[in-house]
Design a protein around this motif. Structure first.
Motif, mmCIF file in Angstrom:
data_model
loop_
_atom_site.group_PDB
_atom_site.id
_atom_site.type_symbol
_atom_site.label_atom_id
_atom_site.label_comp_id
_atom_site.label_asym_id
_atom_site.label_seq_id
_atom_site.Cartn_x
_atom_site.Cartn_y
_atom_site.Cartn_z
ATOM 1 N N UNK A 1 0.870 -1.166 0.000
ATOM 2 C CA UNK A 1 0.000 0.000 0.000
ATOM 3 C C UNK A 1 0.906 1.215 0.000
ATOM 4 N N UNK A 2 0.436 2.264 -0.612
ATOM 5 C CA UNK A 2 1.314 3.394 -0.873
ATOM 6 C C UNK A 2 1.901 3.995 0.402
ATOM 7 N N UNK A 3 1.041 4.249 1.356
ATOM 8 C CA UNK A 3 1.549 4.912 2.556
ATOM 9 C C UNK A 3 2.537 4.010 3.272
ATOM 10 N N UNK A 4 2.265 2.704 3.257
ATOM 11 C CA UNK A 4 3.152 1.787 3.942
ATOM 12 C C UNK A 4 4.519 1.750 3.265
ATOM 13 N N UNK B 1 6.636 4.955 3.701
ATOM 14 C CA UNK B 1 7.111 5.034 5.062
ATOM 15 C C UNK B 1 8.238 4.052 5.322
ATOM 16 N N UNK B 2 7.978 2.835 4.863
ATOM 17 C CA UNK B 2 8.919 1.776 5.159
ATOM 18 C C UNK B 2 10.241 2.045 4.459
ATOM 19 N N UNK C 1 -0.245 7.624 10.863
ATOM 20 C CA UNK C 1 0.164 6.330 10.310
ATOM 21 C C UNK C 1 0.762 5.461 11.412
ATOM 22 N N UNK C 2 0.521 4.146 11.324
ATOM 23 C CA UNK C 2 1.095 3.224 12.326
ATOM 24 C C UNK C 2 2.402 2.685 11.760
ATOM 25 N N UNK C 3 3.506 3.157 12.251
ATOM 26 C CA UNK C 3 4.807 2.708 11.744
ATOM 27 C C UNK C 3 5.885 2.966 12.783
ATOM 28 N N UNK C 4 7.109 2.569 12.483
ATOM 29 C CA UNK C 4 8.226 2.809 13.390
ATOM 30 C C UNK C 4 8.372 4.311 13.621
#
Lengths: 420, 420
Positions: free
Chosen positions: B27-30, B33-34, B199-202
């Motif tokens: 997914x784009x946002x993921x 971000x990643x 966003x849920x990320x590091x």
């Protein structure tokens, strides 16, 4: 038994227990805290309820200009205003305040920083064809928010009052609700414990705050089916835990397993549970599978039952309702039941796995194309040349049509502002 | 396998994976971000490490007068200064700052409020007879703090550097470290994720802050043995979860079961796990049992093994070490093994249950006198007319003598300030 016990709110414990506890040989700090909590809650009748009519609005001096749609990134830019409501166990809910978006100032000993007294909701508002702004099933989110609050001893509130207040917040910034299919206003109601001090106990202060972010479609150029890694070495939720509540506590622990999956080329975890390796959720979404019955040829839509380890997703519920209404019952069964990675693997090997997708507020429907399991990839069929199966595509359209006001459905869309 | 996988830090993932991931249909946002996370971490060598020599001290203009000892309440009053160290994934650790104690100002979208990116430690500093201030085994707390950080993708740091910085913080407020047996300075190192956005990320930003609270003895008038309710309807920790780490996420969910137990007259939960009803912890402490062997008459000190569901308590570790050194091995076995509520019940019925106590930084040793289980109370013996058993009493003294500098033990006491 778990449910029954955990749903008995502390606030409803009989006051007659207080004296017994105060005289029991508890540790000093615990007893005094607990007693004072009981004392406070004994006067529940005098506590002020959440009251939307008391809202004080402090408008921002200069209104922002909306960003062009193509610059909207999920959860990165926010509207001009935020809603804040403070709670004090001795007084109840203070008058709600809508004020310019800005930082929270909190003592470093505040319990939200130490013991994760925090929960949230995710919901969206949409522009309808007649230029009104509607929220999608906000009653479901408020119901869940109250369940989350009760589970970690944060204060509960009247659902309708918070919906009205969120409506007033959106009204204030209605020019920032983006237009166009797939665009919406993402709304983030949050509750945090704001008691100061390092004792671990029921917070005697709390705050609801609501912020809003104009967002674009999750998939800007149509679906992108994802690859998942079936995960059994880490565990998202368990019986007697809090995995069915929308608590902050459920999120930070999931990042590391996601990075592990990503290091092997998978976007998200497909969470498995227990010795049977039952499939529970995908990443932070509910998950659905479509199977074909080997004997009868009948199709089946399956998602995990709400057994206390599964988030009670509003999209999940909407999909189940719509599928039961719209799919021909001669062709389809719609079931909430356990399905394991072994069943998925076996069905796939026999050509009986039809589709799989995640379901949540952000993406609505997120098609799955592959599942990594024990070194092999289980393929999930997609429409030729497309990034979803036929059912995923239909479901996404059913929901979008309701969200964008093209189709009316019960009370699922609630008008909160009018741009006319 | 769990340990192995979860201990492979995201920061150490090979950079060659980046291009693969960037081109995978995430997914784009993921993906973005990643990828950016990976890009950042590829330049790890340029990131600034935590460096205590760079500390900037902004002293408070007027120093506080110490409160009288009898007015000290655990975690309610704080010293004049706090330590803050900010982290940015693109730069590393900023110069540490010691400044007057005061509120944190954070954007409402900050990830600590939504996804529980937060962890803490609890440790204590004591005045020694020669008027020095010592910390008890700070290396153990720093080791655990780094493990907690790694598990939720917050940044790690050099143990020794943070110990030096905490020493400098205590030095600044050394006149507020209380004097007297049982009195100490409770130190609360905390780390929170400070990335803004939903966003849920590091987290790409984080902060360590350390605050200190002068505290009195947990039991002001000697031990008060507690009554526990053996709890199997709610579950504190699970294999593949995070119950062995000192994360905020482990605390808020435990309040409601505690209130349930309190409503029936018990101070805390004795947490049981699994079909065998193994005893894991008590409240927020580790737990020990002393049994007598029916055949041999030999005594046994037992605590749950570190299987991933048990907090790696510093007090737990200290008790095990001291017990192995000081108890006569002809009379005592000291074992880390599973023990169930059924075993405790059976031993008690045969007069073979000798003692039981919780162990943690706040109370050090917390004797148990009764355990409620299936409607009955299991009695735990105490010394006649006293609120503890003989072993609990000895262990509490062994540890206090080291903490207050009466007895030297390896490097367990670290001098951090000198009042001479």
């Amino acid at each position: 038994m778990l449910r029954q016990l955990l749903q008995t709110s502390s606030k409803r414990l009989p006051i007659t227990k207080t004296s017994k506890l105060a005289s029991s040989p508890a540790t000093i700090s615990f007893t005094s805290r607990f007693t004072s909590r009981f004392m406070t809650t004994s006067s529940t009748t005098n506590l002020k309820p959440l009251d939307s009519s008391k809202v004080k609005i402090f408008p921002k001096e200069v209104k922002s200009t909306p960003l062009p749609n193509e610059k909207l990134v999920f959860g990165q830019t926010f509207t001009d205003h935020m809603l804040c409501i403070e709670y004090d166990a001795a007084k109840g809910w203070a008058d709600p305040v809508i004020k310019p978006y800005g930082p929270l100032s909190l003592d470093p000993s505040t319990c939200v920083f130490h013991y994760a007294f925090e929960l949230f909701e995710g919901m969206k508002a949409y522009r309808s064809p007649d230029n009104k702004i509607t929220m999608f099933r906000p009653d479901k989110n408020m119901e869940r928010m109250n369940k989350s609050a009760d589970r970690i001893c944060l204060p509960t509130f009247d659902n309708e009052e918070l919906i009205k207040l969120i409506g007033k917040l959106i009204e204030q910034d209605k020019h920032l609700v983006p237009q166009g299919q797939g665009y919406s206003l993402y709304i983030r109601p949050t509750m945090i414990g704001t008691s100061e001090g390092l004792g671990v106990h029921t917070p005697d202060k709390a705050m609801i705050f609501v912020i809003c972010s104009p967002v674009g479609p999750y998939y800007k150029t149509g679906f992108k089916a994802v690859r998942l890694e079936a995960t059994d070495y880490a565990c998202r939720a368990w019986p007697g835990g809090v995995g069915d509540k929308k608590l902050g506590a459920n999120y930070a622990p999931c990042i590391k397993p996601q990075l592990e999956a990503a290091s092997r080329g998978y976007q998200q975890n497909l969470w498995l549970f227990g010795p049977n390796k039952n499939i529970t959720e995908v990443g932070t979404m509910n998950v659905f599978f479509a199977f074909k019955n080997e004997e009868t040829g009948k199709k089946e839509l399956v998602t995990a039952p709400l057994d206390g380890t599964i988030l009670e997703g509003v999209t999940r519920d909407s999909i189940l309702q719509l599928a039961r209404e719209k799919l021909d019952p001669k062709e389809w069964d719609v079931n909430e039941r356990y399905t394991s990675i072994y069943e998925v693997e076996e069905k796939a090997s026999k050509g009986l796995l039809l589709e799989a997708f995640g379901a949540g507020t952000a993406a609505v429907v997120s098609p799955i194309k592959e599942i990594g399991w024990k070194g092999n990839d289980i393929s999930v069929p997609l429409l030729p040349g497309e990034q979803s199966g036929p059912l995923s595509k239909s479901i996404a359209k059913w929901i979008a049509d309701i969200q964008y006001g093209k189709v009316q459905k019960d009370n699922w869309s609630k008008v909160v502002a009018d741009l006319n």
